[in-house]
Design a protein around this motif. Structure first.
Motif, PDB file in Angstrom:
ATOM      1  N   UNK A 180      47.227 -13.988  27.964  1.00  0.00           N
ATOM      2  CA  UNK A 180      46.124 -14.832  27.556  1.00  0.00           C
ATOM      3  C   UNK A 180      44.727 -13.858  27.593  1.00  0.00           C
ATOM      4  N   UNK A 181      45.028 -12.471  27.136  1.00  0.00           N
ATOM      5  CA  UNK A 181      43.899 -11.598  26.686  1.00  0.00           C
ATOM      6  C   UNK A 181      43.072 -12.128  25.724  1.00  0.00           C
ATOM      7  N   UNK A 182      41.827 -11.781  25.544  1.00  0.00           N
ATOM      8  CA  UNK A 182      41.195 -12.040  24.341  1.00  0.00           C
ATOM      9  C   UNK A 182      41.775 -11.711  22.886  1.00  0.00           C
ATOM     10  N   UNK A 183      41.443 -12.426  21.861  1.00  0.00           N
ATOM     11  CA  UNK A 183      42.108 -12.260  20.688  1.00  0.00           C
ATOM     12  C   UNK A 183      41.708 -10.937  19.920  1.00  0.00           C
ATOM     13  N   UNK A 184      40.123 -10.613  20.293  1.00  0.00           N
ATOM     14  CA  UNK A 184      39.436  -9.575  19.713  1.00  0.00           C
ATOM     15  C   UNK A 184      39.559  -8.354  20.372  1.00  0.00           C
ATOM     16  N   UNK A 185      40.276  -8.106  21.479  1.00  0.00           N
ATOM     17  CA  UNK A 185      40.349  -7.041  22.363  1.00  0.00           C
ATOM     18  C   UNK A 185      41.034  -5.723  21.811  1.00  0.00           C
ATOM     19  N   UNK A 186      40.079  -4.771  21.902  1.00  0.00           N
ATOM     20  CA  UNK A 186      40.404  -3.431  21.478  1.00  0.00           C
ATOM     21  C   UNK A 186      40.752  -2.294  22.464  1.00  0.00           C
ATOM     22  N   UNK A 187      40.056  -2.554  23.719  1.00  0.00           N
ATOM     23  CA  UNK A 187      40.244  -1.579  24.755  1.00  0.00           C
ATOM     24  C   UNK A 187      40.353  -2.142  26.027  1.00  0.00           C
ATOM     25  N   UNK A 188      41.491  -1.690  26.612  1.00  0.00           N
ATOM     26  CA  UNK A 188      42.126  -2.607  27.880  1.00  0.00           C
ATOM     27  C   UNK A 188      42.465  -1.180  28.813  1.00  0.00           C
ATOM     28  N   UNK A 189      41.654  -1.446  29.992  1.00  0.00           N
ATOM     29  CA  UNK A 189      41.839  -0.514  30.993  1.00  0.00           C
ATOM     30  C   UNK A 189      42.302  -1.007  32.231  1.00  0.00           C
ATOM     31  N   UNK A 190      43.849  -0.697  32.607  1.00  0.00           N
ATOM     32  CA  UNK A 190      44.406  -1.223  33.897  1.00  0.00           C
ATOM     33  C   UNK A 190      44.967  -0.145  34.948  1.00  0.00           C
ATOM     34  N   UNK A 191      44.067   0.900  34.982  1.00  0.00           N
ATOM     35  CA  UNK A 191      44.349   2.093  35.719  1.00  0.00           C
ATOM     36  C   UNK A 191      44.421   1.853  37.219  1.00  0.00           C
ATOM     37  N   UNK A 192      45.310   2.270  38.035  1.00  0.00           N
ATOM     38  CA  UNK A 192      45.121   2.233  39.293  1.00  0.00           C
ATOM     39  C   UNK A 192      45.475   0.580  39.929  1.00  0.00           C
ATOM     40  N   UNK A 193      46.348   0.030  39.436  1.00  0.00           N
ATOM     41  CA  UNK A 193      46.699  -1.272  39.696  1.00  0.00           C
ATOM     42  C   UNK A 193      48.167  -1.199  40.628  1.00  0.00           C
ATOM     43  N   UNK A 194      48.858  -2.172  40.610  1.00  0.00           N
ATOM     44  CA  UNK A 194      50.387  -2.104  41.025  1.00  0.00           C
ATOM     45  C   UNK A 194      51.402  -2.572  39.859  1.00  0.00           C
ATOM     46  N   UNK A 195      51.080  -2.335  38.768  1.00  0.00           N
ATOM     47  CA  UNK A 195      51.870  -3.158  37.629  1.00  0.00           C
ATOM     48  C   UNK A 195      53.285  -2.310  37.432  1.00  0.00           C
ATOM     49  N   UNK A 196      54.210  -3.435  37.449  1.00  0.00           N
ATOM     50  CA  UNK A 196      55.435  -3.005  37.358  1.00  0.00           C
ATOM     51  C   UNK A 196      56.368  -3.387  36.035  1.00  0.00           C
ATOM     52  N   UNK A 197      55.587  -4.326  35.213  1.00  0.00           N
ATOM     53  CA  UNK A 197      56.047  -4.615  34.084  1.00  0.00           C
ATOM     54  C   UNK A 197      55.031  -5.054  33.100  1.00  0.00           C
ATOM     55  N   UNK A 198      55.484  -4.858  31.602  1.00  0.00           N
ATOM     56  CA  UNK A 198      54.477  -5.178  30.598  1.00  0.00           C
ATOM     57  C   UNK A 198      55.335  -6.285  29.678  1.00  0.00           C
ATOM     58  N   UNK A 199      54.831  -7.456  29.838  1.00  0.00           N
ATOM     59  CA  UNK A 199      55.612  -8.663  29.395  1.00  0.00           C
ATOM     60  C   UNK A 199      55.775  -8.311  27.849  1.00  0.00           C
TER      61      UNK A 199
ATOM     62  N   UNK B  64      60.108  -3.694  27.826  1.00  0.00           N
ATOM     63  CA  UNK B  64      60.955  -4.264  26.918  1.00  0.00           C
ATOM     64  C   UNK B  64      60.617  -3.433  25.706  1.00  0.00           C
ATOM     65  N   UNK B  65      61.647  -3.860  24.694  1.00  0.00           N
ATOM     66  CA  UNK B  65      61.571  -3.205  23.250  1.00  0.00           C
ATOM     67  C   UNK B  65      60.545  -4.068  22.488  1.00  0.00           C
ATOM     68  N   UNK B  66      60.272  -4.945  23.102  1.00  0.00           N
ATOM     69  CA  UNK B  66      59.112  -5.891  22.285  1.00  0.00           C
ATOM     70  C   UNK B  66      57.730  -6.137  22.971  1.00  0.00           C
ATOM     71  N   UNK B  67      57.623  -4.964  24.192  1.00  0.00           N
ATOM     72  CA  UNK B  67      56.412  -4.979  24.935  1.00  0.00           C
ATOM     73  C   UNK B  67      55.162  -4.627  24.372  1.00  0.00           C
ATOM     74  N   UNK B  68      55.286  -3.810  23.463  1.00  0.00           N
ATOM     75  CA  UNK B  68      54.176  -3.391  22.520  1.00  0.00           C
ATOM     76  C   UNK B  68      54.107  -4.007  21.140  1.00  0.00           C
ATOM     77  N   UNK B  69      54.683  -5.147  20.979  1.00  0.00           N
ATOM     78  CA  UNK B  69      54.811  -5.758  19.830  1.00  0.00           C
ATOM     79  C   UNK B  69      53.256  -6.470  19.373  1.00  0.00           C
ATOM     80  N   UNK B  70      52.993  -6.181  18.384  1.00  0.00           N
ATOM     81  CA  UNK B  70      51.662  -6.748  17.848  1.00  0.00           C
ATOM     82  C   UNK B  70      50.504  -5.630  17.966  1.00  0.00           C
ATOM     83  N   UNK B  71      51.077  -4.236  18.473  1.00  0.00           N
ATOM     84  CA  UNK B  71      50.034  -3.198  18.574  1.00  0.00           C
ATOM     85  C   UNK B  71      50.793  -1.905  17.867  1.00  0.00           C
ATOM     86  N   UNK B  72      51.865  -2.095  17.425  1.00  0.00           N
ATOM     87  CA  UNK B  72      52.460  -1.016  16.570  1.00  0.00           C
ATOM     88  C   UNK B  72      51.602  -0.477  15.655  1.00  0.00           C
ATOM     89  N   UNK B  73      50.755  -1.032  14.797  1.00  0.00           N
ATOM     90  CA  UNK B  73      50.108  -0.658  13.620  1.00  0.00           C
ATOM     91  C   UNK B  73      48.740  -0.204  13.957  1.00  0.00           C
TER      92      UNK B  73
END
Length: 725
Positions: free
Chosen positions: A563-582, A609-618
């Protein structure tokens, strides 16, 4: 006969020397008489013009040195003094008269430029451009056998000649023959044996005497010419002064006639006015009468204790009011006064209406009184950072006079409240690193033009900041509240807010209402907080249309938030404990995410996942996956058409297949012309310019030659160093 001739020439020499002595000693006597005469005059200084040389006087008597007279040199006359040649001699300790350029002061008396006087016997001093230069009197060389210095004189005289002349009016020779061992007498160099030798000696003596007589006559002519020239110039000055006095007298009489005529007319008008309106004096006539009185008073002004009188047509200039000098350590440049680290304990008293910037950073100022800025009302920028200013030390009207103040910096002080009565013109306010512990609804009431507000490093929280405190800030676009004690996003954010910085707080939750009224917000920084992905409400910011950058670094996230903002261009998630990109987490974004930073997390290949980056390919331009736990290059990299920067360093990658970063290439034996064209087109379509794969477990010798074929420059591929297996 020879004896008579010698006696004749010897008497002639004595007479010439006596003539020279009388000439040199006569000048001081005449000048002493002139000084005594001038000293006895009274009141004559009132008629002197300012450019004439003053006489040395005391209250009762004139201090005259008998041996060396006072000499005044006019501007048009050039005098040559042998004893003062070269101005690099001894300089006295006399100081230059303040405010009178070129004048000197000696023993409390003013000496004009080029004036010469004798403070001590045999010492002559000259005033040259404000400096006093002194030297001893130079005496003429004598050829007589014995010399002595008479009492009260500086130069030696011939003792034998003076003694003989003083005994009788007719010169006689006493002790005719000189000392036999005196080597200075040319007559005793050898005995006179022949008449020819005697004649030759007499001829030489005669030539020397004639030369001396010519020199004496020449000096007398020069002195006479100087005296004549001086007398002519004095006469011209006298005539000029007389002419000036006549003109002044004529102008004074004309002025008196004009005033008498005006007074007569004024009296007539006054009588007529009194008949109409009684005895009331009109305001205009009162001003005219006052101005006339002031003019009469100005004519009577006398400069420097009735020594010089100014001409009646020129008013005496009024000296400007004294301005306190800047303290040590301060400097001024154009319209800025800088007192950075100047060890000030209070705000310096400055009076300059044109001053627009005042820098007082790094001092020990503790208070700001109400009258601190009365002399600089047009100030636009004020820096009071890094002082010891306290809230009780600020007067209630301290900033009220600064109607044009736009920037106020008070970082690093000891404030507990926002200063009162801040100017409404303020556009930038910084109170970082203080002790603010409360902001009520009236603290920022009048700051409708405020654009930037920085309150970092204080003790603010949602408990002591009123929800209505920020509402009056209709123009606020930049707000920094980092390093405080907020647990939630502050309420009541202005609708004009564009950038919000809340790093280093204790924020644990983002509710649905936090950004309901901030439709213009563009940047949100929430790094170094305590956020978890399940504590971010689904509707917290998904509908924002201008929100382009979110920084959630160093929180407690385990996967990329949904549920990130629709207009988002720049996302910084450094230094967390992230294990997965839905999958499809970026699919709803338009125009699409461009910068994704996932460094220093716990990502492995199972979490992508193979579709984790779907929507950002272009749209994706930069992808940072360094310092994770990846064992091979993730899927989907080859689909990213706009990708230019890829970081995969510091993972556990062992190999790079040709098809993971660049599209697969057909073997050389099966390559036809069409496939070559397609390959060239694919390589041209790639934008990848920088690739980092260092600090993995890659054997660079086993890499396929086509693994990085889509990268334009192999120097942009970083493969070393690698970890040892």
């Amino acid at each position: 006969m020879q004896t008579a001739s010698l006696l004749y020439y010897f008497l002639l020499v004595c007479w010439c020397i006596d003539f020279v002595e009388n000439q040199t000693n006569g000048i001081p006597r005449r000048q002493r008489r002139r000084m005594r005469y001038r000293g006895s005059r009274k009141g004559s200084s009132a008629n002197h013009r300012p450019n004439r040389q003053p006489q040395i006087k005391t209250s009762t008597t004139v201090a005259v040195v008998p041996s060396v007279p006072l000499i005044n040199i006019d501007d048009g006359i050039t005098e040559v003094f042998d004893s003062l040649i070269g101005l690099s001699g001894h300089e006295s300790s006399y100081s230059v008269l303040p405010g009178k350029k070129g004048h000197c002061t000696a023993n409390g008396m003013i000496m004009y430029d080029k004036a010469v006087w004798s403070p001590k016997p045999c010492i002559t001093c000259l005033c040259s451009k404000g400096k006093v230069i002194c030297d001893e009197t130079t005496c003429l060389s004598l050829t007589c056998h014995k010399t002595e210095i008479p009492e009260g004189e500086c130069c030696p005289v011939c003792s034998d000649i003076v003694l003989n002349i003083s005994l009788d009016d007719t010169p006689e020779i006493s002790g005719a023959s000189p000392e036999p061992n005196d080597p200075s007498d040319p007559m005793l160099l050898q005995p006179l044996r022949t008449q020819a030798e005697m004649d030759e000696l007499l001829r030489r003596e005669k030539e020397e005497l004639e030369g001396r007589e010519k020199e004496i006559h020449k000096k007398d002519d020069e002195k006479r010419k100087r005296k004549e020239k001086k007398s002519q110039e004095e006469k011209k000055k006298h005539d000029y002064e007389a002419h000036q006095k006549e003109e002044e007298e004529i102008s004074r009489r004309e002025e008196e006639k004009r005033r008498a005529y005006e007074e007569e007319e004024l009296q007539i008008e006054k009588e007529e006015e009194e008949k109409r309106k009684g005895n009331e004096l009109p305001e205009q006539e009162r001003k005219q009468q006052k101005s006339e009185e002031e003019e009469e008073e100005e004519d009577e002004h006398i400069l420097r204790g009735d020594v010089f009188r100014m001409p009646p047509r020129f008013p005496i200039p009024v000296p400007p009011a004294e301005i306190p000098p800047l303290p040590t350590g301060c400097s001024i440049s154009d319209t800025t006064v800088s007192c950075i680290n100047a060890r000030l304990t209070q705000i310096p008293p400055i009076t300059d209406p044109e001053l627009t910037s005042l820098e007082l950073e790094g001092n020990t100022i503790t208070s700001i009184p109400d009258e601190a800025f009365n002399g600089i009302p047009n100030l636009e920028r004020l820096d009071l950072s890094k002082n010891n200013i306290t809230s009780p030390g600020i007067g209630p009207q301290a900033f009220k006079i600064l109607k044009k103040l736009k920037r106020l910096y008070m970082d690093g002080n000891a404030l507990v409240h926002i200063p009162p009565e801040l100017p409404s013109a303020l556009e930038e306010l910084k109170i970082n690193e203080n002790h603010l512990h409360a902001i009520d609804e009236d603290s920022l009431q009048e700051l409708k033009n405020l654009v930037t507000l920085e309150l970092e490093g204080n003790k603010l929280s949602e408990a002591n900041v009123s929800p209505l405190a920020l509402r009056p800030l209709k123009s606020l676009s930049y707000l920094r509240l980092g390093r405080n004690k907020f647990r939630t996003v502050p309420q009541g954010l202005p609708t004009s807010i564009e950038e919000l910085y809340l790093e280093n707080n204790q924020i644990e939750e983002i509710s649905e209402i936090c950004f309901n009224h901030t439709s213009n917000i563009n940047i949100i920084v929430l790094k170094h907080n305590k956020l978890e992905e399940n504590r971010i409400a689904p509707l917290a910011w998904i509908n924002q249309e201008n929100l382009e950058s979110i920084d959630l670094s160093y929180n407690k996230l385990y996967h990329v938030p949904s549920y990130l903002p629709k207009s988002l261009l720049h996302l910084v998630l450094i230094g967390n404990q992230i294990e997965r990109i839905p999958g499809y987490v970026f699919g709803h974004m338009k125009p699409g995410l461009e910068y994704l930073y996932l460094s220093f997390n716990k990502l492995n290949n199972d979490g992508i996942d193979p579709v984790s980056f779907y929507g950002a390919y272009l749209s994706l331009r930069e992808l940072f996956l360094d310092h994770n736990e990846l064992k091979f290059v993730p899927f989907g990299i080859t689909e990213m058409k706009a990708l230019s920067f890829l970081r995969l360093n510091n993972n556990k990658i062992r190999t790079v297949p040709p098809e993971r970063i660049c599209r697969s290439v057909v073997d050389d034996d099966n390559v036809d012309a069409d496939s070559n064209d397609d390959e060239e087109e694919e390589v041209e379509d790639s934008h990848l310019e920088h690739l980092h794969l260092e600090n993995n477990f890659i054997n660079t010798r086993e890499l396929s030659p086509y693994a990085f074929s889509c990268i334009r420059s192999y120097s942009s591929v970083v493969l070393k160093p690698q970890k040892i297996k």
